[in-house]
Design a protein around this motif. Structure first.
Motif, mmCIF file in Angstrom:
data_model
loop_
_atom_site.group_PDB
_atom_site.id
_atom_site.type_symbol
_atom_site.label_atom_id
_atom_site.label_comp_id
_atom_site.label_asym_id
_atom_site.label_seq_id
_atom_site.Cartn_x
_atom_site.Cartn_y
_atom_site.Cartn_z
ATOM 1 N N ASN A 64 -3.901 -1.949 5.276
ATOM 2 C CA ASN A 64 -4.756 -0.608 5.686
ATOM 3 C C ASN A 64 -4.714 0.608 6.062
ATOM 4 O O ASN A 64 -5.107 1.870 5.965
ATOM 5 N N LEU A 65 -3.679 0.666 7.152
ATOM 6 C CA LEU A 65 -3.136 2.213 7.748
ATOM 7 C C LEU A 65 -1.406 2.019 6.214
ATOM 8 O O LEU A 65 -0.313 2.648 7.122
ATOM 9 N N ALA A 66 -0.984 0.958 5.264
ATOM 10 C CA ALA A 66 0.036 1.552 4.828
ATOM 11 C C ALA A 66 1.415 1.522 6.158
ATOM 12 O O ALA A 66 2.571 1.967 4.972
ATOM 13 N N LEU A 67 1.567 0.239 6.455
ATOM 14 C CA LEU A 67 2.818 0.009 7.572
ATOM 15 C C LEU A 67 3.495 -0.711 7.315
ATOM 16 O O LEU A 67 4.559 -1.786 8.326
ATOM 17 N N GLY A 68 3.759 -1.453 6.127
ATOM 18 C CA GLY A 68 4.321 -3.099 6.350
ATOM 19 C C GLY A 68 5.974 -2.968 6.390
ATOM 20 O O GLY A 68 6.231 -3.925 6.993
ATOM 21 N N GLY A 69 6.758 -1.330 6.316
ATOM 22 C CA GLY A 69 8.171 -2.099 7.066
ATOM 23 C C GLY A 69 7.705 -1.637 8.479
ATOM 24 O O GLY A 69 9.018 -2.296 8.852
ATOM 25 N N SER B 263 0.885 -1.120 0.357
ATOM 26 C CA SER B 263 0.086 -0.021 0.167
ATOM 27 C C SER B 263 0.728 1.187 -0.216
ATOM 28 O O SER B 263 1.538 1.781 1.456
ATOM 29 N N ARG B 264 1.311 1.300 -1.434
ATOM 30 C CA ARG B 264 2.692 2.559 -1.369
ATOM 31 C C ARG B 264 1.697 4.470 -0.966
ATOM 32 O O ARG B 264 1.237 4.622 -1.748
ATOM 33 N N LEU B 265 1.683 4.327 0.579
ATOM 34 C CA LEU B 265 1.022 5.149 0.651
ATOM 35 C C LEU B 265 1.936 5.853 1.739
ATOM 36 O O LEU B 265 2.524 5.314 2.527
ATOM 37 N N PRO B 266 1.488 7.441 2.009
ATOM 38 C CA PRO B 266 3.032 8.361 3.278
ATOM 39 C C PRO B 266 1.880 7.873 4.674
ATOM 40 O O PRO B 266 1.043 7.105 4.580
ATOM 41 N N VAL B 267 3.207 7.607 6.236
ATOM 42 C CA VAL B 267 2.341 7.652 6.898
ATOM 43 C C VAL B 267 1.153 8.867 7.517
ATOM 44 O O VAL B 267 1.732 9.445 7.381
ATOM 45 N N PHE B 268 0.689 7.429 7.905
ATOM 46 C CA PHE B 268 -0.532 9.444 8.789
ATOM 47 C C PHE B 268 0.094 9.428 10.124
ATOM 48 O O PHE B 268 0.598 9.076 10.814
ATOM 49 N N PRO B 269 0.788 10.907 10.037
ATOM 50 C CA PRO B 269 1.080 11.484 11.461
ATOM 51 C C PRO B 269 0.893 11.208 13.076
ATOM 52 O O PRO B 269 1.897 11.121 13.168
ATOM 53 N N PRO B 270 -0.878 10.616 12.875
ATOM 54 C CA PRO B 270 -0.838 10.290 14.300
ATOM 55 C C PRO B 270 0.048 9.273 14.642
ATOM 56 O O PRO B 270 0.912 8.624 15.653
#
Length: 418
Positions: free
Chosen positions: A230-235, A34-41
């Motif tokens: 769902n929150l693009a936190l694969g790494g 899911s190639r999206l930026p980290v949600f700041p919170p």
């Protein structure tokens, strides 16, 4: 272990990255991220947990387990903290289950590239069962019964049934009646169900819900989830498992915890801070999930239309961020160019047309099938700035880099032999 290779999913991503870095122009649809930026919170939660450098409990700290239990309970799966384990991703939890549960593993064909290799690493036989016409991620019920009984005649011992909805690679989800039928077969044949629900929060149509096998067969279902998709936190590697209530579920959880204690010890403390915050689903997380699911649906739908217009048959995507086209209608003209199976189709698309995809045979599909997985989330942008632009756009299909990539896919597939 000699001769083993890394996952084809990861291998293709590394290859494409190297070639793009060398100056090649490639549309990358080959990696399930899911190639999206980290949600700041989420970043704030990580920073706030940055001083947590002690090991902590193997299964996870009490506050994190409470949060995950609440996540499942809000999905009609009443859960206590002592039914949960958190881990560095859902992959190790799945591997631990393969190690502690005896017998062989039943998989949908096609299914995620990791399931079968993990079964083999655990000394099990992976038994592939064709998926129904309606969706992927689950076996066709009639074929499942036949496979179980034939396998036993041949001396195999099928014990684990892995179901995924929505699934990778087809990007579809199983209807309720099919879930109930498969759970009934699991009851009849005494199978443990492993329900991989890591894409559960990525359903494209608002208001759509899923029936979890754990609702139908609660005493024999383990549910896996995580924050990679769902929150693009694969790494960041955050996964969780929910075990059945009661004595058998307690023993299974204890066995998995024993494996965890010898392999990964515990989920890193800062990541537990993230998990505690994210699984609690405060309003801003719920809003982010809703908006991202709409984005995934819009782009997957656009790629689906391109594939169908190029001559493929393809299940309409309903969840996750994949499409799984079948170019069997073009088999004769493709064969004239030496494209006779999934591997040669993948090679042709990359080398001749500059489009990277992952052939269906890597997912356990028939090698001769002209099918591949396209990961549509790879189109969101190469930098956090581009990804954020895609994420916040009223219409992501009009964002310049997304629109350009869609045109390039369309133009490339128009060059396929006909």
């Amino acid at each position: 272990m000699a001769g083993r290779k890394i996952s084809p999913n990861l291998a293709l991503d590394q290859l494409v990255a190297q070639r793009i870095a060398a100056g090649e122009s490639i549309v990358h649809l080959g990696f399930g991220e899911s190639r999206l930026p980290v949600f700041p919170p989420l970043l704030r939660a990580l920073t706030e947990g940055g001083d947590r450098n002690a090991y902590g409990p193997v299964v996870g700290d009490p506050a994190t387990l409470d949060s995950v239990a609440g996540y499942f309970s809000r999905r009609r799966l009443p859960t206590e903290a002592d039914q949960v384990i958190v881990a560095p991703g859902s992959k190790p939890l799945l591997m631990a289950l393969q190690l502690v549960v005896g017998g062989d593993t039943l998989l949908a064909a096609p299914s995620w590239v990791t399931y079968a290799p993990q079964a083999r690493l655990a000394g099990r036989t992976a038994l592939g069962v064709p998926v129904p016409e309606s969706c992927g991620g689950v076996p066709d019920p009639a074929a499942l019964r036949e496979t179980v009984r034939a396998a036993r005649v041949l001396g195999h011992d099928p014990r684990i049934l892995v179901l995924t909805s929505p699934d990778n690679p087809t990007g579809t989800h199983a209807p309720d009646d099919l879930v109930r039928e498969l759970c009934a077969i699991a009851e009849e044949e005494d199978l443990l169900i492993v329900s991989d629900e890591i894409y559960r929060d990525i359903l494209h149509t608002p208001g759509t819900d899923l029936l979890s096998p754990a609702e139908v067969a609660p005493r024999r279902t383990v549910v896996l989830t995580g924050l990679s998709k769902n929150l693009a936190l694969g790494g960041w590697r955050i996964g969780a498992a929910r075990f059945p209530a009661g004595g058998w579920g307690e023993r299974l959880r204890a066995d998995v915890a024993s494996v965890a204690s010898e392999i990964w010890s515990t989920l890193a403390g800062p990541m537990q801070s993230v998990a505690r915050y994210a699984f609690a689903e405060p309003p801003e997380i719920r809003e982010r999930l809703t908006e991202d699911a709409a984005l995934h649906g819009a782009v997957a739908g656009a790629v689906h239309r391109i594939m169908v217009e190029a001559g493929a048959t393809c299940r309409p995507p309903t969840g996750a961020f994949y499409v799984y086209p079948d170019f069997a209608p073009l088999r004769e003209p493709l064969a004239e160019q030496g494209i006779t199976d999934g591997a040669t189709l993948q090679h042709y698309l990359l080398e001749e047309l500059g489009v990277a995809v992952l052939s269906g045979h890597h997912f356990g599909d028939r090698p001769e099938a002209l099918r591949f997985r396209a990961a549509t989330s790879m189109l969101y942008g190469d930098t956090p700035e581009q990804q954020r632009q895609t994420q916040t756009a009223a219409d992501p299909l009009t964002v310049p880099h997304v629109a350009d990539a869609l045109v390039r896919i369309e133009q490339a597939l128009a060059k396929l032999p006909r």
